[in-house]
Each structure stands twice: as structure tokens, then as C-alpha cells.
Design an enzyme around this catalytic site. Structure first.
Site, PDB file in Angstrom:
ATOM      1  N   PHE A 137       0.364  -1.442  -0.245  1.00 41.77           N
ATOM      2  CA  PHE A 137       0.219   0.012   0.000  1.00 41.77           C
ATOM      3  C   PHE A 137       0.938   1.151  -0.119  1.00 41.77           C
ATOM      4  O   PHE A 137       1.439   1.648   0.630  1.00 41.77           O
ATOM      5  CB  PHE A 137      -0.862   0.017   0.915  1.00 41.77           C
ATOM      6  CG  PHE A 137      -1.843   1.432   1.078  1.00 41.77           C
ATOM      7  CD1 PHE A 137      -3.282   1.229   0.345  1.00 41.77           C
ATOM      8  CD2 PHE A 137      -1.281   2.673   1.580  1.00 41.77           C
ATOM      9  CE1 PHE A 137      -3.508   2.453   0.307  1.00 41.77           C
ATOM     10  CE2 PHE A 137      -2.589   3.373   1.906  1.00 41.77           C
ATOM     11  CZ  PHE A 137      -3.897   3.378   0.818  1.00 41.77           C
ATOM     12  N   ASP A 222       9.190   2.536   1.807  1.00 43.75           N
ATOM     13  CA  ASP A 222       8.978   3.677   2.326  1.00 43.75           C
ATOM     14  C   ASP A 222       8.050   3.225   3.557  1.00 43.75           C
ATOM     15  O   ASP A 222       7.184   1.726   3.905  1.00 43.75           O
ATOM     16  CB  ASP A 222       6.890   2.989   1.624  1.00 43.75           C
ATOM     17  CG  ASP A 222       5.235   3.454   2.033  1.00 43.75           C
ATOM     18  OD1 ASP A 222       5.297   4.088   3.018  1.00 43.75           O
ATOM     19  OD2 ASP A 222       4.000   3.384   0.925  1.00 43.75           O
ATOM     20  N   LYS A 251       2.525   9.809   8.600  1.00 42.32           N
ATOM     21  CA  LYS A 251       1.904   9.403   9.290  1.00 42.32           C
ATOM     22  C   LYS A 251       2.119   9.824  11.001  1.00 42.32           C
ATOM     23  O   LYS A 251       1.876  10.835  10.938  1.00 42.32           O
ATOM     24  CB  LYS A 251       1.733   7.751   9.962  1.00 42.32           C
ATOM     25  CG  LYS A 251       0.439   7.246   8.402  1.00 42.32           C
ATOM     26  CD  LYS A 251       0.248   5.870   8.578  1.00 42.32           C
ATOM     27  CE  LYS A 251      -0.436   5.632   8.049  1.00 42.32           C
ATOM     28  NZ  LYS A 251      -0.591   5.022   6.501  1.00 42.32           N
TER      29      LYS A 251
HETATM   30  C1  PLP Z   1      -0.422   5.627   5.238  1.00 41.97           C
HETATM   31  C2  PLP Z   1      -0.268   5.241   4.299  1.00 41.97           C
HETATM   32  C3  PLP Z   1       0.525   5.593   3.157  1.00 41.97           C
HETATM   33  C4  PLP Z   1      -0.212   6.984   2.663  1.00 41.97           C
HETATM   34  O1  PLP Z   1      -0.658   7.791   3.738  1.00 41.97           O
HETATM   35  P1  PLP Z   1      -1.975   9.297   3.138  1.00 41.97           P
HETATM   36  O2  PLP Z   1      -1.104  10.108   4.273  1.00 41.97           O
HETATM   37  O3  PLP Z   1      -2.824   8.256   2.959  1.00 41.97           O
HETATM   38  O4  PLP Z   1      -1.781   9.741   1.516  1.00 41.97           O
HETATM   39  C5  PLP Z   1       1.477   5.415   2.333  1.00 41.97           C
HETATM   40  N1  PLP Z   1       2.083   4.344   1.983  1.00 41.97           N
HETATM   41  C6  PLP Z   1       2.128   3.508   3.225  1.00 41.97           C
HETATM   42  C7  PLP Z   1       2.727   2.383   4.536  1.00 41.97           C
HETATM   43  C8  PLP Z   1       0.987   3.705   4.581  1.00 41.97           C
HETATM   44  O5  PLP Z   1       0.706   3.061   5.561  1.00 41.97           O
END
Ligand code: PLP
Length: 399
Positions: A137, A222, A251
Site C-alpha cells: 500500500f 516506504d 503518519k
Molecule cells: C498510510 C500509508 C500511505 C498513505 O499515506 P496518506 O497520508 O494516507 O496519503 C502510504 N504508504 C503507507 C505504507 C501507509 O501506511
């Protein structure tokens, strides 16, 4: 009032979220209170965002102080909080430079653009493919959606951006077969979050680094969910002693104020010159001051160690539950990014927890995810365990 707000929400807010019937009003530490005065212990933390809990005194003070001084100026000018935050991140990571934006997806957008631009500048114009993982994700914008290896998230938005390929997570051979001279980067979450809290095998990220070095591809981590102490280290990749070329954060970086960051080594960061990328709100003094205070608090007050110990305790307790209940298939995770996979739907357990005053989260239908603030106490963990023991027992009895 509560019912009215929920009714009004159904009329005026886009239908993108399936919400629980609760209107949250205040919070303190790991406790949330709703409009009717009900209290909940928060094992969601805004989905791994509020690592220092709610209404944290030091962070709140830093935000108020900065709000009274200066909220926003254009990135045409310097501000002290933005520079200090970047310096802190550089001092505490592999990276040499930071680009600020406002969310995780935006941070990944910046990473994707930087990786492509890096090879463009080197004259390798056909080298734009990014290899990402199945079940990954990376966000909901068009590019990050294209990098996300879950068909249910991509459904309805074709054609997605070209230049993304997928391999199964934890499969070194599949990665070796896929990555080649047209690969500009490999993109991976060190621990897959939304995909089900899936940890890498001990040697996986090291092998990934090696494959990237052999082929010249960049490695992007990420760490939007795994970063800022969530897994028991400041960044999850520290567990595996592997460094990326680019890392994305968001986050928990400002404990709930919107911020994203893309960090890169000098070699790669050079591909972003004036005009190559920008963000109006990126690194505004208000959120930067909040984020800087978050960073300092996490490290200087040993909150990450505290979270790591609580994570070990939490995990042992979940494993004890697994032994007692047949519906628990597996307990996994790192630090305070924990999951309990069930062989039954998780929804009734989440609802039951909520009725008993605990917020937990269910992903991929059958996986309970626990991502509380890193300041969660043993008493709070014990209280949730009692609740889960009861609920899982009830479900086993029915089954
Ligand atoms: C939450 C998340 C995102 C997206 O972040 P947003 O602030 O909602 O755009 C991308 N990568 C990972 C691993 C995430 O947990």
C-alpha cells in the site's frame, strides 16, 4: 447531538469511509472520549499516527507557541522550524536531504518522481519502471495507486500509470528475475502495513539491497507506517541493517498534523533542482515545529525503547491468546505494529471491543491490527487482553 451529527454526516460528507457509530470529541494520552461521555482506550492511534498519544503537553505547547508566531509562508523563503526539522531528520538517518509535503501519498509521489528524474538526468530515459510488491500500500493518488499491489484498491481507476511491476513480498528470486536495466527503483514497505502486517524474512531486505546495487536500481523504503518508532526503532529498516536511497515518512511524523517527507541521499537528491517539484504547504513552520518536537520527544525521552518493550509484552500476551483460542491463526509484527490473524471475520470482534471501551482495527477482513500510541501502558494492554479473551472465546463457542 451524537445522532444528529452522524445523520448530517451521511448527507454532507463523501461516502468514502465506512464509519463506526461514534463521534469522538476529546482525547488525552491513550484515552478518547465521545460526545456522550463514553471513554475508549485507543489501540488505533489514528492508524499509527498519534505515537505520543492525544493532547501531549509538550507537542501542544510547541504548536501553540508556533501558532502565535507564524503559521505559513511560501517555500520561496526560509523558516527556522523547517530547517531544524530537516537537520534533525538528516542527523538521525542515512539521508542528506529532505523534501517536505503533506501526506504519505505525496511523499511517495515525490519519491517516484525523484527516481525517474534521477535516470532522466543520467541520460537513461527509458529507465522508468518501478518494481513494487504484491499486497503493498503506497497511497490513493494516481501514481501511488499505480504502485499499490492490491487490485481492490486499483479497481475502477484504469488506466493506471504505466511503469509499475509487481512481485510477491519476501520472494528474493522473483525480485531477481524482475529487476533489470529498465528498472529505476524497487519500492517496498519494510513491514507491509495495510496488506496485513507482514514482516520481511531476516535476509530479504539485504538481498533486495544487493539486487539493486548489482543492477543500478534505486531502493525506496516506504516507512510511512513503520517509521517514527512504530516498530521499536526510529526507522524499521534499522532492524535489518540495510539502507535505502530514498525513504518516505508521514503518519506519525507530526503526531497528527498533516506532514509528509521524502528523504534521499545526496547522490539521488541532486536530481531535484529548482522547479522540479514543489508543494505550497510542504514544511510549513506550524507543522514543522510540531514534527520537530515529536522527533525530539521520541528520541530524547526514550519513548521508542518504551514502545519496543511494550510491544514485546503485548506480543507475548497475544501469543498466549493464540494458545487459548482456535480461531487465532497467527500473531505477527514488530514493535507496536502488531497483528492477530483470525480464521473468522474480525468485524464482530472490533464491534465487541468498541462496546467494551476499546478501539481496535481490522484489515483484510480477518486481521486484527494493533497500533496504539507508543506510550501505551501494561495496564491498558492487559485490559484489552481481558476483553479479547472474552470475545474470542464467545466466537469459538459459537463456531
Ligand atoms: C498510510 C500509508 C500511505 C498513505 O499515506 P496518506 O497520508 O494516507 O496519503 C502510504 N504508504 C503507507 C505504507 C501507509 O501506511
Amino acid at each position: 447531538m451524537t445522532a444528529e451529527i452522524m445523520q448530517q454526516a451521511e448527507q454532507v460528507i463523501a461516502k468514502t469511509y465506512q464509519r463506526f457509530p461514534v463521534v469522538l470529541e476529546t482525547g488525552s494520552g491513550c484515552t478518547l472520549v465521545d460526545t456522550s461521555g463514553r471513554r475508549f482506550i485507543d489501540f488505533v492511534a489514528g492508524i499509527a499516527v498519534c505515537n505520543l498519544g492525544h493532547a501531549h503537553e509538550g507537542i501542544t505547547r510547541a504548536v501553540i507557541r508556533q501558532a502565535q508566531a507564524l503559521w505559513h509562508v511560501s517555500n520561496l523563503y526560509y523558516t527556522v522550524p523547517q530547517v531544524e526539522l530537516a537537520a534533525w531528520l538528516v542527523a538521525h538517518s542515512f539521508a542528506d536531504r529532505v523534501f517536505f509535503c503533506n501526506s504519505g501519498a505525496e511523499a511517495n509521489e515525490a519519491a517516484i518522481k525523484l527516481a525517474r528524474k534521477y535516470f532522466y538526468d543520467r541520460g537513461e530515459k527509458g529507465r522508468f519502471t518501478i518494481v513494487a510488491m504484491e499486497q503493498s500500500f503506497h497511497g490513493r493518488t494516481m501514481a501511488t495507486l499505480s504502485a499499490t499491489g492490491q487490485s481492490k484498491i486499483r479497481k475502477g481507476f484504469d488506466p493506471v500509470l504505466p511503469g509499475f511491476e509487481f512481485v510477491p513480498f519476501n520472494d528474493i528470486q522473483a525480485l531477481r528475475d524482475k529487476v533489470g536495466s529498465s528498472t529505476c527503483a524497487v519500492l517496498v514497505e519494510p513491514v507491509q502495513g495495510e496488506g496485513g502486517v507482514r514482516c520481511p524474512d531476516a535476509d530479504y531486505l539485504k538481498a533486495m539491497r544487493q539486487i539493486c546495487d548489482e543492477t543500478g536500481a534505486l531502493l525506496i523504503f516506504d516507512e510511512i507506517q513503520t517509521g517514527m518508532g512504530r516498530t521499536g526503532r526510529l526507522f524499521a529498516h534499522e532492524h535489518f541493517k540495510v539502507q535505502p536511497d530514498i525513504m518516505t515518512l508521514a503518519k506519525a511524523l507530526a503526531n497528527g498534523l498533516p506532514i509528509g517527507a521524502m528523504l534521499a541521499s545526496e547522490k539521488v537528491a541532486g536530481a531535484f533542482g529548482p522547479g522540479a517539484h514543489a508543494s505550497t504547504f510542504g514544511g510549513t513552520p506550524l507543522v514543522s515545529a510540531a514534527a520537530l518536537e515529536v522527533c525530539r520527544t521520541l528520541v530524547d525521552n526514550h519513548v521508542i525503547e518504551q514502545g519496543r518493550k511494550s510491544g514485546e509484552y503485548f506480543r507475548e500476551k497475544l501469543e498466549a491468546l493464540q494458545k487459548r483460542h482456535d480461531c487465532v491463526v497467527e500473531v505477527r509484527g514488530l514493535g507496536l505494529l502488531l497483528a492477530m490473524e483470525l480464521n473468522i471475520a474480525g468485524k464482530s470482534i472490533v464491534d465487541g471491543c468498541m462496546q467494551r471501551g476499546f478501539l481496535i482495527n481490522c484489515i483484510q477482513e480477518k486481521i486484527l491490527r494493533f497500533v496504539p500510541p507508543l506510550i501505551i501502558s501494561r495496564e491498558e494492554i492487559d485490559a484489552l487482553m481481558g476483553c479479547l479473551d472474552e470475545l474470542l472465546g464467545a466466537d469459538t463457542a459459537v463456531a
